[in-house]
Enzyme design. Structure first.
Site, PDB file in Angstrom:
ATOM      1  CE  LYS A 203      31.426  -9.841  -9.996  1.00 38.68           C
ATOM      2  NZ  LYS A 203      31.498  -9.537 -11.483  1.00 38.68           N
ATOM      3  NE  ARG A 237      25.055  -7.317 -12.840  1.00 42.04           N
ATOM      4  CZ  ARG A 237      25.401  -8.197 -12.043  1.00 42.04           C
ATOM      5  NH1 ARG A 237      26.357  -8.298 -11.032  1.00 42.04           N
ATOM      6  NH2 ARG A 237      24.330  -8.994 -11.384  1.00 42.04           N
TER       7      ARG A 237
HETATM    8  N1  HH2 Z   1      28.708 -10.399 -12.245  1.00 39.25           N
HETATM    9  C1  HH2 Z   1      27.685 -11.214 -11.625  1.00 39.25           C
HETATM   10  C2  HH2 Z   1      26.493 -11.392 -12.455  1.00 39.25           C
HETATM   11  N2  HH2 Z   1      26.414 -10.894 -13.537  1.00 39.25           N
HETATM   12  N3  HH2 Z   1      26.922  -9.534 -15.429  1.00 39.25           N
HETATM   13  C3  HH2 Z   1      27.695  -8.768 -15.844  1.00 39.25           C
HETATM   14  N4  HH2 Z   1      27.480  -8.400 -17.044  1.00 39.25           N
HETATM   15  N5  HH2 Z   1      28.891  -8.476 -15.291  1.00 39.25           N
HETATM   16  C4  HH2 Z   1      29.273  -8.833 -14.059  1.00 39.25           C
HETATM   17  O1  HH2 Z   1      30.295  -8.767 -13.598  1.00 39.25           O
HETATM   18  C5  HH2 Z   1      28.352  -9.806 -13.483  1.00 39.25           C
HETATM   19  C6  HH2 Z   1      27.163 -10.083 -14.151  1.00 39.25           C
HETATM   20  C7  HH2 Z   1      27.970 -11.839 -10.336  1.00 39.25           C
HETATM   21  O2  HH2 Z   1      27.373 -10.936  -9.384  1.00 39.25           O
HETATM   22  P1  HH2 Z   1      25.981 -10.966  -8.493  1.00 39.25           P
HETATM   23  O3  HH2 Z   1      24.802 -10.940  -9.688  1.00 39.25           O
HETATM   24  O4  HH2 Z   1      25.768 -10.420  -7.287  1.00 39.25           O
HETATM   25  O5  HH2 Z   1      26.054 -12.504  -8.273  1.00 39.25           O
HETATM   26  P2  HH2 Z   1      25.569 -14.032  -8.738  1.00 39.25           P
HETATM   27  O6  HH2 Z   1      26.164 -14.307 -10.032  1.00 39.25           O
HETATM   28  O7  HH2 Z   1      25.992 -15.120  -7.553  1.00 39.25           O
HETATM   29  O8  HH2 Z   1      23.880 -13.734  -8.745  1.00 39.25           O
END
Ligand code: HH2
Length: 259
Positions: A203, A237
Protein backbone atom coordinates in the site's frame (compact mmCIF):
# COMPACT_ATOMS: atom_id res chain seq x y z
CA UNK A 1 -5.04 -14.52 3.09
CA UNK A 2 -3.74 -14.38 -0.48
CA UNK A 3 -5.15 -11.76 -2.84
CA UNK A 4 -6.48 -12.64 -6.30
CA UNK A 5 -7.69 -9.52 -8.11
CA UNK A 6 -9.77 -10.25 -11.21
CA UNK A 7 -9.79 -6.61 -12.28
CA UNK A 8 -8.25 -4.45 -15.00
CA UNK A 9 -7.40 -1.66 -12.54
CA UNK A 10 -6.28 -2.90 -9.11
CA UNK A 11 -3.46 -0.77 -7.77
CA UNK A 12 -0.72 -3.37 -7.68
CA UNK A 13 -1.71 -6.17 -10.06
CA UNK A 14 -4.55 -4.73 -12.19
CA UNK A 15 -4.98 -6.58 -15.48
CA UNK A 16 -2.63 -9.45 -14.62
CA UNK A 17 -5.34 -11.94 -13.72
CA UNK A 18 -8.38 -10.69 -15.64
CA UNK A 19 -8.49 -13.92 -17.64
CA UNK A 20 -10.12 -16.51 -15.33
CA UNK A 21 -7.47 -19.09 -16.27
CA UNK A 22 -4.69 -16.73 -15.19
CA UNK A 23 -6.55 -15.93 -11.95
CA UNK A 24 -7.10 -19.62 -11.18
CA UNK A 25 -3.43 -20.44 -11.89
CA UNK A 26 -2.38 -17.57 -9.62
CA UNK A 27 -4.73 -18.79 -6.87
CA UNK A 28 -3.25 -22.28 -7.16
CA UNK A 29 0.24 -20.83 -6.82
CA UNK A 30 -0.79 -18.89 -3.69
CA UNK A 31 -2.14 -22.09 -2.14
CA UNK A 32 1.12 -23.89 -2.99
CA UNK A 33 2.95 -21.02 -1.29
CA UNK A 34 0.92 -21.57 1.87
CA UNK A 35 -2.16 -19.32 1.69
CA UNK A 36 -4.82 -20.35 4.23
CA UNK A 37 -7.59 -18.28 2.60
CA UNK A 38 -7.98 -16.95 -0.97
CA UNK A 39 -9.65 -13.53 -1.39
CA UNK A 40 -11.17 -13.00 -4.84
CA UNK A 41 -12.06 -9.47 -5.88
CA UNK A 42 -13.79 -8.31 -9.07
CA UNK A 43 -13.96 -4.60 -8.26
CA UNK A 44 -10.97 -2.41 -7.46
CA UNK A 45 -11.34 -0.17 -4.42
CA UNK A 46 -8.11 1.74 -4.95
CA UNK A 47 -8.34 5.51 -4.38
CA UNK A 48 -10.15 7.09 -7.33
CA UNK A 49 -11.53 3.81 -8.69
CA UNK A 50 -14.99 3.75 -10.27
CA UNK A 51 -17.74 1.28 -9.37
CA UNK A 52 -18.33 -1.84 -11.48
CA UNK A 53 -21.86 -3.03 -12.25
CA UNK A 54 -23.11 -6.28 -10.77
CA UNK A 55 -23.30 -8.21 -14.05
CA UNK A 56 -19.68 -7.43 -14.85
CA UNK A 57 -18.51 -8.24 -11.31
CA UNK A 58 -20.30 -11.60 -11.42
CA UNK A 59 -18.79 -12.31 -14.84
CA UNK A 60 -15.32 -11.72 -13.42
CA UNK A 61 -15.67 -13.44 -10.07
CA UNK A 62 -17.86 -16.54 -10.46
CA UNK A 63 -15.69 -18.51 -12.94
CA UNK A 64 -12.73 -17.96 -10.63
CA UNK A 65 -14.69 -19.02 -7.53
CA UNK A 66 -15.78 -22.16 -9.43
CA UNK A 67 -12.18 -22.86 -10.40
CA UNK A 68 -10.74 -22.56 -6.91
CA UNK A 69 -13.32 -23.83 -4.42
CA UNK A 70 -11.77 -27.27 -4.78
CA UNK A 71 -8.24 -26.17 -3.89
CA UNK A 72 -8.65 -27.02 -0.22
CA UNK A 73 -8.69 -23.56 1.35
CA UNK A 74 -11.67 -21.32 2.14
CA UNK A 75 -12.57 -18.84 -0.58
CA UNK A 76 -13.44 -15.27 0.38
CA UNK A 77 -15.17 -12.89 -2.01
CA UNK A 78 -14.18 -9.23 -1.80
CA UNK A 79 -17.40 -7.42 -2.68
CA UNK A 80 -19.89 -4.83 -1.44
CA UNK A 81 -22.84 -6.13 -3.49
CA UNK A 82 -25.45 -8.41 -1.88
CA UNK A 83 -26.12 -10.08 -5.25
CA UNK A 84 -22.45 -10.97 -5.66
CA UNK A 85 -22.29 -12.18 -2.03
CA UNK A 86 -25.26 -14.50 -2.54
CA UNK A 87 -24.02 -15.85 -5.86
CA UNK A 88 -20.46 -16.42 -4.63
CA UNK A 89 -21.73 -18.19 -1.50
CA UNK A 90 -24.00 -20.37 -3.69
CA UNK A 91 -20.88 -21.24 -5.72
CA UNK A 92 -18.99 -22.30 -2.59
CA UNK A 93 -17.39 -19.15 -1.15
CA UNK A 94 -16.99 -19.49 2.63
CA UNK A 95 -16.45 -15.84 3.49
CA UNK A 96 -17.51 -12.35 2.43
CA UNK A 97 -14.92 -9.59 2.64
CA UNK A 98 -16.80 -6.29 2.53
CA UNK A 99 -14.96 -2.95 2.55
CA UNK A 100 -18.34 -1.36 3.44
CA UNK A 101 -18.84 -3.67 6.43
CA UNK A 102 -22.27 -4.88 5.18
CA UNK A 103 -23.75 -1.35 5.08
CA UNK A 104 -25.26 -1.78 1.59
CA UNK A 105 -29.01 -2.45 1.88
CA UNK A 106 -29.51 -6.22 1.72
CA UNK A 107 -25.89 -7.10 2.58
CA UNK A 108 -26.49 -8.08 6.22
CA UNK A 109 -29.27 -10.36 5.06
CA UNK A 110 -27.19 -11.90 2.27
CA UNK A 111 -24.62 -13.07 4.84
CA UNK A 112 -27.10 -13.81 7.65
CA UNK A 113 -29.04 -16.20 5.43
CA UNK A 114 -25.89 -18.29 4.86
CA UNK A 115 -23.20 -19.91 6.99
CA UNK A 116 -20.44 -17.74 5.53
CA UNK A 117 -17.95 -15.81 7.60
CA UNK A 118 -17.56 -12.09 7.11
CA UNK A 119 -14.80 -9.48 7.28
CA UNK A 120 -16.12 -6.07 8.35
CA UNK A 121 -13.78 -3.29 7.19
CA UNK A 122 -13.70 0.37 8.14
CA UNK A 123 -13.63 2.98 5.39
CA UNK A 124 -14.13 6.75 5.69
CA UNK A 125 -15.95 8.05 2.58
CA UNK A 126 -15.97 6.10 -0.70
CA UNK A 127 -13.11 4.98 -2.93
CA UNK A 128 -13.62 7.74 -5.53
CA UNK A 129 -12.93 10.50 -2.99
CA UNK A 130 -11.73 8.85 0.24
CA UNK A 131 -8.16 10.13 0.09
CA UNK A 132 -9.19 13.76 -0.56
CA UNK A 133 -9.15 14.90 3.05
CA UNK A 134 -9.48 12.10 5.59
CA UNK A 135 -10.02 13.51 9.06
CA UNK A 136 -10.44 12.07 12.54
CA UNK A 137 -10.30 13.44 16.07
CA UNK A 138 -9.09 10.03 17.31
CA UNK A 139 -8.53 7.57 14.48
CA UNK A 140 -8.10 4.43 16.59
CA UNK A 141 -11.10 5.24 18.82
CA UNK A 142 -13.35 6.08 15.87
CA UNK A 143 -12.40 3.01 13.87
CA UNK A 144 -12.88 0.83 16.93
CA UNK A 145 -16.30 2.35 17.68
CA UNK A 146 -17.40 1.87 14.06
CA UNK A 147 -16.28 -1.76 13.98
CA UNK A 148 -17.94 -2.42 17.33
CA UNK A 149 -21.22 -1.02 15.96
CA UNK A 150 -20.97 -3.18 12.84
CA UNK A 151 -20.29 -6.30 14.93
CA UNK A 152 -23.44 -5.45 16.93
CA UNK A 153 -25.43 -4.91 13.70
CA UNK A 154 -24.29 -8.33 12.46
CA UNK A 155 -25.27 -10.00 15.71
CA UNK A 156 -28.72 -8.35 15.61
CA UNK A 157 -29.14 -9.64 12.06
CA UNK A 158 -28.32 -13.19 13.19
CA UNK A 159 -24.62 -13.40 12.27
CA UNK A 160 -22.90 -14.85 15.34
CA UNK A 161 -19.53 -13.55 16.56
CA UNK A 162 -17.67 -16.73 15.58
CA UNK A 163 -18.36 -15.80 11.93
CA UNK A 164 -16.94 -12.25 12.16
CA UNK A 165 -13.50 -10.69 11.69
CA UNK A 166 -12.80 -6.94 11.69
CA UNK A 167 -10.33 -4.84 9.74
CA UNK A 168 -9.27 -1.19 10.25
CA UNK A 169 -9.06 -0.71 6.48
CA UNK A 170 -5.52 0.59 5.99
CA UNK A 171 -5.52 3.18 3.21
CA UNK A 172 -9.30 3.52 3.03
CA UNK A 173 -9.85 7.19 3.86
CA UNK A 174 -6.67 7.49 5.94
CA UNK A 175 -3.43 9.42 5.62
CA UNK A 176 -0.10 7.67 6.11
CA UNK A 177 0.04 9.06 9.67
CA UNK A 178 -3.44 7.76 10.41
CA UNK A 179 -2.52 4.32 8.99
CA UNK A 180 0.53 4.19 11.24
CA UNK A 181 -1.53 5.24 14.25
CA UNK A 182 -3.90 2.35 13.47
CA UNK A 183 -1.02 -0.09 13.18
CA UNK A 184 0.29 1.06 16.56
CA UNK A 185 -3.24 0.85 17.97
CA UNK A 186 -4.05 -2.60 16.58
CA UNK A 187 -4.10 -4.17 20.08
CA UNK A 188 -7.01 -1.86 20.92
CA UNK A 189 -8.98 -3.35 18.02
CA UNK A 190 -8.08 -6.85 19.16
CA UNK A 191 -9.96 -5.90 22.36
CA UNK A 192 -13.22 -6.05 20.34
CA UNK A 193 -12.87 -9.79 20.91
CA UNK A 194 -13.18 -10.88 17.30
CA UNK A 195 -10.16 -11.70 15.12
CA UNK A 196 -8.48 -8.74 13.41
CA UNK A 197 -7.48 -8.83 9.73
CA UNK A 198 -4.82 -6.40 8.46
CA UNK A 199 -4.17 -5.48 4.84
CA UNK A 200 -1.07 -3.37 4.31
CA UNK A 201 0.48 -5.27 1.41
CA UNK A 202 2.12 -2.95 -1.16
CA UNK A 203 0.00 0.00 0.00
CA UNK A 204 0.94 3.61 -0.62
CA UNK A 205 1.81 4.33 3.01
CA UNK A 206 4.69 1.87 2.52
CA UNK A 207 5.61 3.74 -0.65
CA UNK A 208 5.63 7.01 1.26
CA UNK A 209 7.89 5.59 3.96
CA UNK A 210 10.37 3.89 1.60
CA UNK A 211 10.07 6.07 -1.51
CA UNK A 212 9.48 2.92 -3.58
CA UNK A 213 6.93 2.24 -6.35
CA UNK A 214 4.36 -0.49 -5.89
CA UNK A 215 6.58 -3.23 -7.39
CA UNK A 216 9.40 -2.41 -4.96
CA UNK A 217 7.44 -2.72 -1.72
CA UNK A 218 7.98 -6.39 -0.83
CA UNK A 219 10.36 -5.77 2.07
CA UNK A 220 8.17 -3.00 3.47
CA UNK A 221 5.08 -5.23 3.10
CA UNK A 222 6.79 -8.02 5.02
CA UNK A 223 7.76 -5.63 7.80
CA UNK A 224 4.17 -4.38 7.95
CA UNK A 225 2.75 -7.92 8.05
CA UNK A 226 5.12 -8.82 10.88
CA UNK A 227 4.26 -5.71 12.87
CA UNK A 228 0.54 -6.32 12.37
CA UNK A 229 0.82 -9.96 13.43
CA UNK A 230 2.87 -9.00 16.49
CA UNK A 231 0.21 -6.49 17.45
CA UNK A 232 -2.52 -9.12 17.31
CA UNK A 233 -3.70 -9.43 13.70
CA UNK A 234 -4.87 -13.02 13.18
CA UNK A 235 -5.13 -12.74 9.39
CA UNK A 236 -2.85 -10.75 7.09
CA UNK A 237 -4.13 -10.02 3.58
CA UNK A 238 -1.13 -10.12 1.23
CA UNK A 239 -0.07 -10.39 -2.39
CA UNK A 240 3.26 -12.14 -1.64
CA UNK A 241 2.28 -15.29 0.21
CA UNK A 242 5.52 -17.33 0.24
CA UNK A 243 7.65 -14.56 1.69
CA UNK A 244 4.97 -13.64 4.23
CA UNK A 245 4.74 -17.25 5.40
CA UNK A 246 8.46 -17.24 6.14
CA UNK A 247 8.15 -14.04 8.15
CA UNK A 248 5.24 -15.44 10.14
CA UNK A 249 7.12 -18.73 10.69
CA UNK A 250 9.96 -16.77 12.31
CA UNK A 251 7.49 -14.89 14.50
CA UNK A 252 5.78 -18.13 15.52
CA UNK A 253 9.13 -19.74 16.34
CA UNK A 254 10.13 -16.81 18.55
CA UNK A 255 6.76 -16.84 20.30
CA UNK A 256 7.12 -20.58 20.96
CA UNK A 257 10.49 -20.03 22.64
CA UNK A 258 8.98 -17.32 24.82
CA UNK A 259 6.15 -19.61 26.02
N1 HH2 B 1 -7.45 -3.73 0.70
C1 HH2 B 1 -7.76 -3.78 -0.61
C2 HH2 B 1 -8.90 -4.46 -1.05
N2 HH2 B 1 -9.67 -5.13 -0.19
N3 HH2 B 1 -10.15 -5.83 2.01
C3 HH2 B 1 -9.86 -5.82 3.31
N4 HH2 B 1 -10.61 -6.50 4.19
N5 HH2 B 1 -8.78 -5.14 3.80
C4 HH2 B 1 -7.95 -4.42 2.99
O1 HH2 B 1 -6.98 -3.81 3.49
C5 HH2 B 1 -8.24 -4.41 1.59
C6 HH2 B 1 -9.37 -5.13 1.12
C7 HH2 B 1 -6.89 -3.06 -1.58
O2 HH2 B 1 -5.90 -3.92 -2.09
P1 HH2 B 1 -6.02 -4.67 -3.51
O3 HH2 B 1 -7.12 -5.67 -3.49
O4 HH2 B 1 -4.69 -5.23 -3.88
O5 HH2 B 1 -6.32 -3.51 -4.53
P2 HH2 B 1 -7.62 -3.02 -5.31
O6 HH2 B 1 -8.63 -2.58 -4.32
O7 HH2 B 1 -7.09 -1.90 -6.17
O8 HH2 B 1 -8.12 -4.19 -6.11
Amino acid sequence: MGVVNVTPDSFSDGGQFLDPRAAIAHARQLVDEGADILDIGGESTRPGSLPVDETEELRRVLPVVDGIVGLGVPVSVDTTKPGVMRAAIAHGAAMVNDVLALRTPGALDAVASSNAGVCLMHMQGEPRTMQANPSYADVVGEVRAFLGERVAACESAGISRERIVVDPGFGFGKTAEQNLALLRGLPELAALDVPVLAGLSRKSTLGQITGRPVEGRLAASLAAALLAAERGAKIVRVHDVAATRDVLAVLAAVDRIED
